[in-house]
Every structure is written in structure tokens, then in C-alpha cells.
Design a protein around this motif. Structure first.
Motif, PDB file in Angstrom:
ATOM      1  N   ALA A 206     -86.422  32.060 -27.046  1.00  0.00           N
ATOM      2  CA  ALA A 206     -86.910  30.820 -27.355  1.00  0.00           C
ATOM      3  C   ALA A 206     -87.936  30.373 -26.142  1.00  0.00           C
TER       4      ALA A 206
ATOM      5  N   LEU B 215     -80.949  24.584 -26.993  1.00  0.00           N
ATOM      6  CA  LEU B 215     -82.160  24.735 -26.167  1.00  0.00           C
ATOM      7  C   LEU B 215     -83.033  23.657 -25.639  1.00  0.00           C
TER       8      LEU B 215
ATOM      9  N   PRO C 180     -87.923  23.045 -28.702  1.00  0.00           N
ATOM     10  CA  PRO C 180     -88.033  24.563 -28.654  1.00  0.00           C
ATOM     11  C   PRO C 180     -88.669  25.148 -29.966  1.00  0.00           C
TER      12      PRO C 180
ATOM     13  N   ALA D 219     -87.978  28.987 -31.526  1.00  0.00           N
ATOM     14  CA  ALA D 219     -86.935  30.134 -31.075  1.00  0.00           C
ATOM     15  C   ALA D 219     -86.978  31.043 -32.358  1.00  0.00           C
TER      16      ALA D 219
ATOM     17  N   THR E 106     -84.104  33.005 -33.614  1.00  0.00           N
ATOM     18  CA  THR E 106     -82.579  32.552 -33.905  1.00  0.00           C
ATOM     19  C   THR E 106     -82.108  33.858 -34.624  1.00  0.00           C
TER      20      THR E 106
ATOM     21  N   THR F  83     -89.764  26.787 -24.967  1.00  0.00           N
ATOM     22  CA  THR F  83     -89.414  25.382 -25.117  1.00  0.00           C
ATOM     23  C   THR F  83     -90.438  24.398 -24.108  1.00  0.00           C
TER      24      THR F  83
ATOM     25  N   VAL G  36     -80.759  34.991 -29.125  1.00  0.00           N
ATOM     26  CA  VAL G  36     -81.872  34.100 -29.341  1.00  0.00           C
ATOM     27  C   VAL G  36     -82.980  34.366 -28.379  1.00  0.00           C
TER      28      VAL G  36
ATOM     29  N   ASP H 289     -81.526  22.403 -32.712  1.00  0.00           N
ATOM     30  CA  ASP H 289     -82.356  23.680 -32.377  1.00  0.00           C
ATOM     31  C   ASP H 289     -83.007  24.194 -33.676  1.00  0.00           C
ATOM     32  N   ASN H 290     -82.508  23.739 -34.925  1.00  0.00           N
ATOM     33  CA  ASN H 290     -83.213  24.194 -36.191  1.00  0.00           C
ATOM     34  C   ASN H 290     -83.445  23.027 -37.044  1.00  0.00           C
TER      35      ASN H 290
END
Length: 516
Positions: free
Chosen positions: A424, A25, A439, A441, A443, A426, A422, A465-466
Motif C-alpha cells: 500500500a 491502512l 490508501p 493498495a 490487496t 498512503t 498487501v 481500505d476498500n
């Protein structure tokens, strides 16, 4: 019996440690995404900021679940990279991992799931032919694991196994589990073309055609499961599971499928692998360019746009990804069954001495005793078909906000390769050599909020992304990170927009041939 359940757990969920970031992302929405953007929408290949974009290599992974929370005194990344402190290592330097202590179960009576996936993105190249045409060739290896709609009792059974005095009873309303593991090689070619460029409106389209080769596929689709605990006939302190009833389809490609990998033309294009097939991506991009004349100039060949600059106020992107299937039919590597059973005993002895995937399949066959009439000679798995839709807004120079939806269409209740959906948003700073994105998101099929961070620094890109879970903050239930290297060759700005030349004769199809 504990060892049997542990092996099932490894088969269905263990690849989460080696597989992947979900959609990059922090990279995909950029005007400098290059090849990463093509994977999200093939139309992005044309009118990019690259004259040539060469991708060298990259790795990405993700893992989500709604059952187990990580409570180890070290992070999942430290375990994966073998950088755990000596304080948590045994005499032989092995990492100490106490699953009953370090993995906390969330027991709320709801179905459990685990989703993991990953990619090794190999060499690829994007080449801009001219203002209206571009093409790209790319390679990657993709893997995915999905265990979904698992009744809580089945999830507990997979994690904890069975011992006398600790019986995990099945739910009264029916017990079930659906699991798929997949690995495949993808070779793809993309073509994109500008279809409309008049005043404020700009439209481009693209298509990707991909050859997909199945490296591995395994599935267990269990419905109407009813079971009870009985004394293991061999081990006095263990219990066995008597399957009172089960409707199941299960299958796997054996270890020979991986050993046969050669990457020769015959292997890539023929029927030598366990499975193979074709897929496609389709995409379109619209840009609203209220100040397009600021980026226009005339030379001796006519009126052009400055290819080195972004020209839109907002950009809308829509694509349909991974349309296609893989057919698994090579009898040397494929074994699958569809059956119903009553009063089958899942016991330790059926799996004693069994090694690897082939040993597990043999043990399962000894338990369920399938007949040839119940054998499935071939089966198809769907690619992870999904819709991508996004809007990218230019807030001010070099500052953008991207909103993206990825909605999957493929159900895990059949043999398939699935990916989670997902949503998101960003924001990003986007420069030629430096880019930073953050990002935010929803998820894991919109069930979990995640904060990420991605960066591009020259030839390198990396991120997560996490981020909080990856850094072991807040008892994570997942992990995501990615990194890679590339060679960018950027579009050049025009020498001058003041020169004036007579209008040149119009060109024909694809801008190569003059009309007669």
C-alpha cells in the motif's frame, strides 16, 4: 444434497459477514496511530505523540474472493446492517436475496479463494514513562476465514449444490480445497525503548508478548479428490456425490468450546479452553532527523527533544508479527481426523436434522466413518506470521506519504490462521485532532487494486481500505470498513527552549537510577 452443500458453504465462508478491515491502512502509519501502530510495530509505542492513549473499543472487517461478484440491487453494507429498502423485502420484512441472480460466478478454470477476517479491538492503554521508555496493554478478539486453492468444480459445488441434470464434473488434473476458520482472544503487553538518539539518527525497538486463547478452529484439507454424481437414495430430484477417492484431514472445535468462555484467570492462563498458546511481535524503527536541533531544548535535567513534534524527514519501520502457535488439545472440545477414503457417499440423509457445528461434524463422520486409529488427539495452528516493512516520508508540514508491505508467511494448506499480503501507498494529512488518509493498495495477496479512505476526528476514527467495493461500486468482490473510539492525552510542548541550566548528573539503565 443442496442443504448439505449450503451448510458447508456457511461453515467455511459464512463468517465473512461478521469478520474483518485488513490492516487499518488509513490509521496504522500515522504518528498518532497509538495502539493501532503498536499492532503493526511494537517499537512505535515509545516517542509517540501521546503521553497516554486509551483505546475504548473498535471494530474492523474485510472480505475478498476471486469467484463471486456482487450484483444485488443493494450494497453488502446495507445487507449486513439490515438497512435494505422495503422494495427488496418480502411480506415478513425479510431481505430478498436471490443467490443465483445476485452473485455472478467467474468461471475461468482457475482455483478459487475466499479470505475474510475481523477484529473487535477492546480496551487498551499506551503509557509513555519518559523520553526513552513506554509500555502498552491491549485486548482484542480476532477471527479469520480462508478457503484457498479450491478447484473451480469444488467452488461451484459449494455454491450451487447438486440437482439432476446439472452435474459439475471434477477437473482431470485433480481436485482439491483447503479451508480454515479461526477465532481467538488475544491479551498482549508491549514494551518499547529508545536505543540510539544522536544528532540525525534515531533508533527505537519494541517487543510484544501475547497470550492467545483459541475460541474456535475448524479445518478441511482435501487433496486428490475424485467424485461423481449418483442418484440420491432418498430424494428423487436430487443427486448425491460419491467420493471415489479423497485424502483429507478435518477437524473442528465443538460448540462447547464457545459455551465455556469465562475470561477468568484460570480460563485465560490454564488449559480449560479448546486451545491456547503464546505469541510475540518484534519491531525496530529508524528515523533520519536532519533538523533535530530545531526540536531540542535544555532544562535543568539536560538536553531533551520536543515530544509534541514529529522530527524526521523519513522513517523506516520493520517488524515481525504474530510469531507463535496455538495448541488445540482439550479432549472435551477438539475432534479431528486424518484419513483416506474410497467410495463414500455424501448424501442428504447423513445431515438431516443436524444443527450447528456439532451437527455438521456428526454428519461428516457418518459420511466418512472415521475410526479411532484415524483420530488426531491434538494439533497446532500457526498464528498469521508476517513481515511488516514501511517507509514514511515527510513531504511538508503535516503532509506525509507512507509505503507499506505486509507479507504473510503461513500456508493455508495446513491447520493455520492466515492473513492476506498487501502492498500500500498512503498519502495523508496529519494534524493533532484531525487526520485524513487515502490508501491505494494491492490487496488480497497483491491480486486486487483497492482505494481507501480513513479519518481520525478527535476521539473517533473510521474508514475503509476498500471504499469503492464497500459502497457497492463496480460489482464488488469484497468489503472492508472499520470504526472505533479512543481517548488521546497528548504530549505537551516545552514551556521554553531558551532556558539554560547546568548539565545534570547522567542517569543509568532505563533512565530511572543514577549511576554511582
Amino acid at each position: 444434497m443442496k442443504r448439505v452443500i449450503t451448510f458447508i458453504s456457511i461453515l467455511l465462508g459464512g463468517t465473512g459477514s461478521e469478520v474483518s478491515a485488513q490492516f487499518l491502512l488509513g490509521q496504522t502509519g500515522s504518528n498518532y496511530a497509538g495502539i493501532h501502530g503498536i499492532y503493526a510495530n511494537p517499537a512505535s509505542a515509545v516517542d509517540s505523540r501521546y503521553k497516554v492513549h486509551v483505546h475504548l473499543a473498535g471494530y474492523e472487517n474485510y472480505l475478498y474472493n476471486n469467484y463471486l461478484a456482487w450484483e444485488a440491487p443493494y450494497s453488502p453494507v446495507a445487507m449486513l446492517t439490515n438497512t435494505v429498502s422495503s422494495k427488496y423485502r418480502g411480506p415478513s420484512k425479510g431481505i430478498i436475496f436471490r443467490d443465483q441472480e445476485y452473485l455472478r460466478e467467474k468461471l475461468n478454470g482457475r482455483d478459487k479463494h475466499l479470505r475474510a477476517g475481523g477484529e473487535v479491538r477492546g480496551p487498551g492503554v499506551l503509557i509513555t514513562l519518559n523520553e526513552k521508555n513506554a509500555f502498552s496493554f491491549n485486548t482484542r478478539i480476532r477471527a479469520g476465514v480462508a478457503v484457498t486453492h479450491a478447484s473451480q468444480s469444488v467452488a461451484q459445488l459449494i455454491k450451487n449444490g447438486t440437482t439432476i441434470g446439472r452435474a459439475i464434473e471434477p477437473e482431470d488434473f485433480g481436485t482439491h480445497v483447503y479451508a480454515n476458520t479461526n477465532g481467538m482472544v488475544e491479551l498482549s503487553g508491549s514494551y518499547a525503548r529508545v536505543m540510539y538518539d544522536e544528532d540525525e539518527d534515531f533508533v527505537k525497538v519494541g517487543v510484544t508478548v501475547k497470550r492467545v486463547i483459541g475460541l474456535h478452529q475448524g479445518h478441511i484439507l482435501g487433496r486428490n479428490i475424485d467424485y461423481e454424481y449418483v442418484q440420491d437414495p432418498t430424494y428423487a430430484t436430487e443427486a448425491a456425490v460419491r467420493l471415489k477417492s479423497v485424502d483429507a484431514q478435518y477437524g473442528i472445535t465443538n460448540e462447547g468450546a464457545l459455551q465455556s468462555v469465562s475470561f477468568s484467570p484460570v480460563w485465560l492462563l490454564g488449559n480449560a479452553p479448546a486451545g491456547s498458546g503464546w505469541g510475540a511481535d518484534l519491531g525496530m524503527v529508524y528515523e533520519y532527523r536532519p533538523d533535530v536541533r530545531k526540536y531540542s531544548y535544555r532544562d535543568r535535567y539536560g538536553v531533551h527533544r520536543d515530544a509534541s513534534k514529529n522530527k524526521y524527514l523519513y522513517r523506516i519501520s520493520v517488524s515481525l508479527l504474530d510469531i507463535g502457535r496455538i495448541l488445540y488439545k482439550n479432549p472435551n472440545y477438539v475432534e479431528a481426523y486424518k484419513l483416506q477414503r474410497r467410495d463414500a457417499i455424501l448424501a442428504e440423509d447423513n445431515f438431516t436434522g443436524m444443527q450447528g457445528i456439532d451437527g455438521f461434524m456428526l454428519g461428516l463422520n457418518q459420511t466418512l466413518n472415521p475410526s479411532e486409529s484415524e483420530r488426531i488427539a491434538s494439533y497446532r495452528t500457526a498464528l498469521p506470521t508476517r513481515l511488516q516493512a514501511s517507509i514514511d516520508y515527510n513531504v511538508k508540514e503535516k503532509i506525509y506519504v507512507n509505503a507499506m508491505l505486509m507479507q504473510g508467511f503461513v500456508s493455508n494448506k495446513r491447520a493455520a490462521f492466515t492473513m492476506p499480503s498487501v502492498l500500500a501507498v498512503t498519502p495523508r494529512y496529519e494534524g493533532k485532532w484531525v487526520e485524513v488518509a487515502m490508501p491505494v493498495a494491492l490487496t488480497d495477496n497483491y491480486s486486487r487494486l483497492a482505494l481507501g479512505l480513513g479519518a481520525r476526528l478527535g476521539i473517533l476514527y473510521f474508514g475503509s481500505d476498500n471504499l469503492l467495493s464497500t459502497l457497492n461500486i463496480g460489482n464488488p468482490k469484497g468489503i472492508e470498513f472499520y470504526f472505533g473510539a479512543q481517548i488521546p492525552i497528548y504530549q505537551k510542548a516545552p514551556e521554553s527552549n531558551l532556558k539554560c541550566y547546568p548539565q545534570r548528573e547522567k542517569r543509568g539503565l532505563f533512565g530511572f537510577l543514577k549511576k554511582k
